[in-house]
Design a protein around this motif. Sequence first.
Motif, PDB file in Angstrom:
ATOM      1  N   ALA A   1       7.812  -0.415   3.301  1.00  0.00           N
ATOM      2  CA  ALA A   1       8.238  -1.488   2.408  1.00  0.00           C
ATOM      3  C   ALA A   1       7.101  -1.937   1.503  1.00  0.00           C
ATOM      4  O   ALA A   1       5.918  -1.692   1.786  1.00  0.00           O
ATOM      5  CB  ALA A   1       8.748  -2.673   3.233  1.00  0.00           C
ATOM      6  N   ASN A   2       7.451  -2.601   0.387  1.00  0.00           N
ATOM      7  CA  ASN A   2       6.442  -3.206  -0.483  1.00  0.00           C
ATOM      8  C   ASN A   2       5.582  -4.157   0.347  1.00  0.00           C
ATOM      9  O   ASN A   2       6.102  -4.954   1.129  1.00  0.00           O
ATOM     10  CB  ASN A   2       7.111  -4.000  -1.614  1.00  0.00           C
ATOM     11  CG  ASN A   2       7.749  -3.105  -2.647  1.00  0.00           C
ATOM     12  OD1 ASN A   2       7.449  -1.914  -2.739  1.00  0.00           O
ATOM     13  ND2 ASN A   2       8.651  -3.656  -3.438  1.00  0.00           N
ATOM     14  N   GLY A   3       4.268  -4.071   0.175  1.00  0.00           N
ATOM     15  CA  GLY A   3       3.373  -4.964   0.895  1.00  0.00           C
ATOM     16  C   GLY A   3       2.999  -4.501   2.284  1.00  0.00           C
ATOM     17  O   GLY A   3       2.261  -5.196   2.994  1.00  0.00           O
ATOM     18  N   ALA A   4       3.493  -3.316   2.703  1.00  0.00           N
ATOM     19  CA  ALA A   4       3.175  -2.829   4.052  1.00  0.00           C
ATOM     20  C   ALA A   4       1.731  -2.359   4.171  1.00  0.00           C
ATOM     21  O   ALA A   4       1.192  -2.281   5.271  1.00  0.00           O
ATOM     22  CB  ALA A   4       4.120  -1.687   4.439  1.00  0.00           C
ATOM     23  N   GLY A   5       1.092  -2.032   3.026  1.00  0.00           N
ATOM     24  CA  GLY A   5      -0.300  -1.599   3.048  1.00  0.00           C
ATOM     25  C   GLY A   5      -0.495  -0.125   2.760  1.00  0.00           C
ATOM     26  O   GLY A   5      -1.546   0.445   3.079  1.00  0.00           O
ATOM     27  N   LYS A   6       0.491   0.517   2.123  1.00  0.00           N
ATOM     28  CA  LYS A   6       0.407   1.967   1.870  1.00  0.00           C
ATOM     29  C   LYS A   6      -0.768   2.313   0.961  1.00  0.00           C
ATOM     30  O   LYS A   6      -1.565   3.215   1.272  1.00  0.00           O
ATOM     31  CB  LYS A   6       1.724   2.457   1.238  1.00  0.00           C
ATOM     32  CG  LYS A   6       2.958   2.220   2.090  1.00  0.00           C
ATOM     33  CD  LYS A   6       4.198   2.831   1.491  1.00  0.00           C
ATOM     34  CE  LYS A   6       4.584   2.229   0.162  1.00  0.00           C
ATOM     35  NZ  LYS A   6       4.963   0.811   0.274  1.00  0.00           N
ATOM     36  N   SER A   7      -0.894   1.630  -0.166  1.00  0.00           N
ATOM     37  CA  SER A   7      -1.997   1.911  -1.093  1.00  0.00           C
ATOM     38  C   SER A   7      -3.341   1.619  -0.446  1.00  0.00           C
ATOM     39  O   SER A   7      -4.318   2.351  -0.645  1.00  0.00           O
ATOM     40  CB  SER A   7      -1.836   1.098  -2.383  1.00  0.00           C
ATOM     41  OG  SER A   7      -0.637   1.450  -3.067  1.00  0.00           O
ATOM     42  N   THR A   8      -3.391   0.549   0.341  1.00  0.00           N
ATOM     43  CA  THR A   8      -4.627   0.203   1.042  1.00  0.00           C
ATOM     44  C   THR A   8      -5.016   1.309   2.017  1.00  0.00           C
ATOM     45  O   THR A   8      -6.195   1.685   2.116  1.00  0.00           O
ATOM     46  CB  THR A   8      -4.447  -1.125   1.808  1.00  0.00           C
ATOM     47  OG1 THR A   8      -4.125  -2.163   0.870  1.00  0.00           O
ATOM     48  CG2 THR A   8      -5.716  -1.497   2.562  1.00  0.00           C
ATOM     49  N   LEU A   9      -4.026   1.861   2.736  1.00  0.00           N
ATOM     50  CA  LEU A   9      -4.320   2.934   3.691  1.00  0.00           C
ATOM     51  C   LEU A   9      -4.885   4.158   2.974  1.00  0.00           C
ATOM     52  O   LEU A   9      -5.852   4.772   3.452  1.00  0.00           O
ATOM     53  CB  LEU A   9      -3.058   3.309   4.467  1.00  0.00           C
ATOM     54  CG  LEU A   9      -3.205   4.459   5.477  1.00  0.00           C
ATOM     55  CD1 LEU A   9      -4.294   4.150   6.491  1.00  0.00           C
ATOM     56  CD2 LEU A   9      -1.875   4.739   6.161  1.00  0.00           C
TER      57      LEU A   9
ATOM     58  N   GLN B   1      -2.071   4.430  -8.891  1.00  0.00           N
ATOM     59  CA  GLN B   1      -0.849   3.947  -9.523  1.00  0.00           C
ATOM     60  C   GLN B   1      -1.180   3.198 -10.811  1.00  0.00           C
ATOM     61  O   GLN B   1      -1.670   2.088 -10.784  1.00  0.00           O
ATOM     62  CB  GLN B   1      -0.092   3.026  -8.564  1.00  0.00           C
ATOM     63  CG  GLN B   1       1.272   2.631  -9.070  1.00  0.00           C
ATOM     64  CD  GLN B   1       2.043   1.815  -8.060  1.00  0.00           C
ATOM     65  OE1 GLN B   1       3.099   1.285  -8.383  1.00  0.00           O
ATOM     66  NE2 GLN B   1       1.539   1.683  -6.854  1.00  0.00           N
ATOM     67  N   MET B   2      -0.967   3.873 -11.957  1.00  0.00           N
ATOM     68  CA  MET B   2      -1.157   3.286 -13.287  1.00  0.00           C
ATOM     69  C   MET B   2      -2.467   2.533 -13.431  1.00  0.00           C
ATOM     70  O   MET B   2      -2.526   1.318 -13.398  1.00  0.00           O
ATOM     71  CB  MET B   2       0.006   2.360 -13.640  1.00  0.00           C
ATOM     72  CG  MET B   2       1.165   3.090 -14.254  1.00  0.00           C
ATOM     73  SD  MET B   2       2.239   1.994 -15.187  1.00  0.00           S
ATOM     74  CE  MET B   2       1.151   1.539 -16.525  1.00  0.00           C
ATOM     75  N   GLU B   3      -3.523   3.247 -13.568  1.00  0.00           N
ATOM     76  CA  GLU B   3      -4.844   2.648 -13.782  1.00  0.00           C
ATOM     77  C   GLU B   3      -5.325   3.050 -15.163  1.00  0.00           C
ATOM     78  O   GLU B   3      -5.568   4.206 -15.452  1.00  0.00           O
ATOM     79  CB  GLU B   3      -5.811   3.147 -12.702  1.00  0.00           C
ATOM     80  CG  GLU B   3      -7.194   2.565 -12.802  1.00  0.00           C
ATOM     81  CD  GLU B   3      -8.073   3.093 -11.694  1.00  0.00           C
ATOM     82  OE1 GLU B   3      -9.134   3.643 -12.015  1.00  0.00           O
ATOM     83  OE2 GLU B   3      -7.693   2.990 -10.525  1.00  0.00           O
ATOM     84  N   GLN B   4      -5.438   2.096 -16.053  1.00  0.00           N
ATOM     85  CA  GLN B   4      -5.751   2.402 -17.450  1.00  0.00           C
ATOM     86  C   GLN B   4      -7.205   2.824 -17.623  1.00  0.00           C
ATOM     87  O   GLN B   4      -8.089   2.458 -16.853  1.00  0.00           O
ATOM     88  CB  GLN B   4      -5.484   1.177 -18.334  1.00  0.00           C
ATOM     89  CG  GLN B   4      -4.017   0.770 -18.393  1.00  0.00           C
ATOM     90  CD  GLN B   4      -3.162   1.780 -19.113  1.00  0.00           C
ATOM     91  OE1 GLN B   4      -3.665   2.634 -19.840  1.00  0.00           O
ATOM     92  NE2 GLN B   4      -1.859   1.702 -18.934  1.00  0.00           N
TER      93      GLN B   4
ATOM     94  N   ALA C   1      -2.012  10.786  -3.783  1.00  0.00           N
ATOM     95  CA  ALA C   1      -1.311  10.298  -4.979  1.00  0.00           C
ATOM     96  C   ALA C   1      -0.485   9.063  -4.640  1.00  0.00           C
ATOM     97  O   ALA C   1       0.196   9.022  -3.616  1.00  0.00           O
ATOM     98  CB  ALA C   1      -0.413  11.394  -5.549  1.00  0.00           C
ATOM     99  N   ASP C   2      -0.569   8.062  -5.510  1.00  0.00           N
ATOM    100  CA  ASP C   2       0.165   6.806  -5.340  1.00  0.00           C
ATOM    101  C   ASP C   2       1.212   6.716  -6.453  1.00  0.00           C
ATOM    102  O   ASP C   2       0.890   6.443  -7.605  1.00  0.00           O
ATOM    103  CB  ASP C   2      -0.812   5.631  -5.407  1.00  0.00           C
ATOM    104  CG  ASP C   2      -0.202   4.329  -4.893  1.00  0.00           C
ATOM    105  OD1 ASP C   2       1.030   4.269  -4.770  1.00  0.00           O
ATOM    106  OD2 ASP C   2      -0.965   3.381  -4.628  1.00  0.00           O
ATOM    107  N   GLU C   3       2.461   6.962  -6.109  1.00  0.00           N
ATOM    108  CA  GLU C   3       3.594   6.954  -7.050  1.00  0.00           C
ATOM    109  C   GLU C   3       3.338   7.868  -8.253  1.00  0.00           C
ATOM    110  O   GLU C   3       3.362   7.423  -9.406  1.00  0.00           O
ATOM    111  CB  GLU C   3       3.886   5.526  -7.526  1.00  0.00           C
ATOM    112  CG  GLU C   3       4.251   4.562  -6.414  1.00  0.00           C
ATOM    113  CD  GLU C   3       5.628   4.794  -5.820  1.00  0.00           C
ATOM    114  OE1 GLU C   3       6.295   5.758  -6.226  1.00  0.00           O
ATOM    115  OE2 GLU C   3       6.029   4.011  -4.947  1.00  0.00           O
ATOM    116  N   PRO C   4       3.114   9.168  -8.054  1.00  0.00           N
ATOM    117  CA  PRO C   4       2.779  10.059  -9.164  1.00  0.00           C
ATOM    118  C   PRO C   4       3.928  10.304 -10.145  1.00  0.00           C
ATOM    119  O   PRO C   4       3.682  10.755 -11.257  1.00  0.00           O
ATOM    120  CB  PRO C   4       2.371  11.358  -8.462  1.00  0.00           C
ATOM    121  CG  PRO C   4       3.125  11.342  -7.173  1.00  0.00           C
ATOM    122  CD  PRO C   4       3.157   9.899  -6.770  1.00  0.00           C
TER     123      PRO C   4
END
Length: 487
Positions: free
Chosen positions: A38-46, A72-75, A123-126
Motif C-alpha cells: 500500500a501507499n506509505g508502506a515503505g517500498k521506496s524506502t526499502l 520515481q520522477m526525479e528531475q 526501479a521505482d514505478e518505471p
Amino acid sequence: MSILIKAKEIVVEYAGREVFNIEHLELYEYDRIGLVGANGAGKSTLLKVLLGEIPESYGKVVRNGSFSYIPQMEQGGAQSDVDYALAGKLGIDRLDAEQMSGGQETRLKIAQALSSSVHGIFADEPTSHLDSEGIHFLIHQLSFYTGALLVISHDREFLDQVVDKIWELKDGKITEYWGGYSDYLAQKNENQKKQEIQYQQYVNERERLEKAITEKRNQARKVDQKEKGAARKNNSDQGGRLAHQKSVGSKQKKLHQAAKNMEQRIEALGEVQAPEMNRTIHFRQSHALELHNPFPIIGNEMNKAFGDTVILENASFQFPLGDKIALTGANGAGKTTFLNMILNREQGIIISPKAEIGYIAQQAYTLDHHQAVIEFIQENCDYEVPEIRAVLASLGFSPHDVRKRLAVLSGGEMMKLQLAKMLLGRYNILLMDEPNNFLDLPAMEALEHLMKSYAGTIIFISHDERLIENVADQVYAIENKQIVRIR
C-alpha cells in the motif's frame, strides 16, 4: 547462483515510527522481483536502504554487486553513458535534462539503466508516464535483461510480464510469493479463503464450548437446588441426608470441573482475528439523473487544432449509454484535449440535455483544501455516511484517515479522495484522465470494481492494459486525426 544483497534484521524508523522491521532478505543474481504494498508502506524506502542511499536504523545490509537505480520522477538527472538508439525507441528525441517532461526523464533514466554494466536494476514505478508503446518496448527489453531486477510498480500487466517473484511489504514485514502478480493475487485469495474457514471454525468451536459451559453450570445449579430440597425433607434422617449430600456434592464437583476444563480449552484457542473482508459497494442513480438517450455523447465532424498541429479533422463517434469507454494511444495524440472538448461541449459535440458531467484531471491530487475528508465528499452527494465510509475504506482509507483534514493528505490519498468524490457525486457521465495515477495496487483493484459497478457512463484515459481489459466495454484511440474504435 550468487547472492548480490543480503540483509538481516533491518529496521527503519522515521519520526519515532517504525517503518519496517524485516528479519531477512536475499537478492540473487538472476532474481526478478516485484515489490508491492500500500501507499506509505515503505517500498521506496526499502529500495534505498538496500542500495545504501539511506541508512537503516538497525541491522546490516551486505552488497556484493553494483546496481542502477531508476527513481520515481526525479528531475534533472545526469546524462551519463546512454544508448541513444535505445533512448530513441523509448521516445526520447532530445536529451536536454533541463527541458524534459516527467515522461521524457523517466525514459532517459530507463535508457541509462539498461545501458549500464551492472549486476542489477532497482526501479521505482518505471512505467509512470510511459505510453503503451513505451511500456511494451520496456517489457521487451527487460525480458532479455540477464541481471537482477527489483521493481516497484502499480502496473499489473507489467509485473506479470517481467517478474517471477513478489515481495509484499505489509505491516513492516516482507512476505514472499512465487510467480507474477496474477499468481500472487491467486495465492492471496486462496489464503483469504483458508483464513475465513479457520476463523469460522474458531467461532463455531468457541460458541460450542461457551454453550456447553452454560449448560454445565445450569445443571450444577439445578443439582444444588435439588440438594437443598432433599435436605429439608430428610432433615430427620441424618444418615440418609449425609449420604445424599455426598452423592450430590460429587456430581456438582464433576459438573463444575467439566465447565472449568472447557474454559481452559477456550483459553487454549487464543484470539483469532477475523480476516479482512472486501466490502461490496452498490451504486445507485436518482431518477432525476437518468438518461434515456441511447447515445448521450455524440461527435459529429469535429475539428481541433493547436496552431499548425491538427488533432482532429472531421472526426465522428457515438458513445453508448452506461458503457465504460477507454481512450488509449500515444502520448501527445490529443486524448486529454478530447476529454476537455466533451467537458466544454465544443462545436461538433452533442450531449444529452440532462447530462451531468464529472471530471477528474491527471493533477487533481494537487488540490489544497482545509475541509475534513467526510465533509469534502458530502458536497454534491446523495449517499449516507456509512456508504461513503465503505467506498473510502475500499480505497484504503482507515477510520482515522476519514477524520483527517485535506491539507495533510498525500498526493496518492488526494487522488483516491477525488475519485471517491466523483463516483459518489450527482453525475451521470464521468470523464477520467489517468485515474490510476499514484494509486497503490490495492486501490487499483478497488478502483476497477468501483468503475465496473458505477451506474452511469465513464470515459477514461489509461495506458494500464489490465485496467482497460477488466473495465472497458469499448476501447478507442485517436489515430490519423480520427476517433477510432479498436475494440
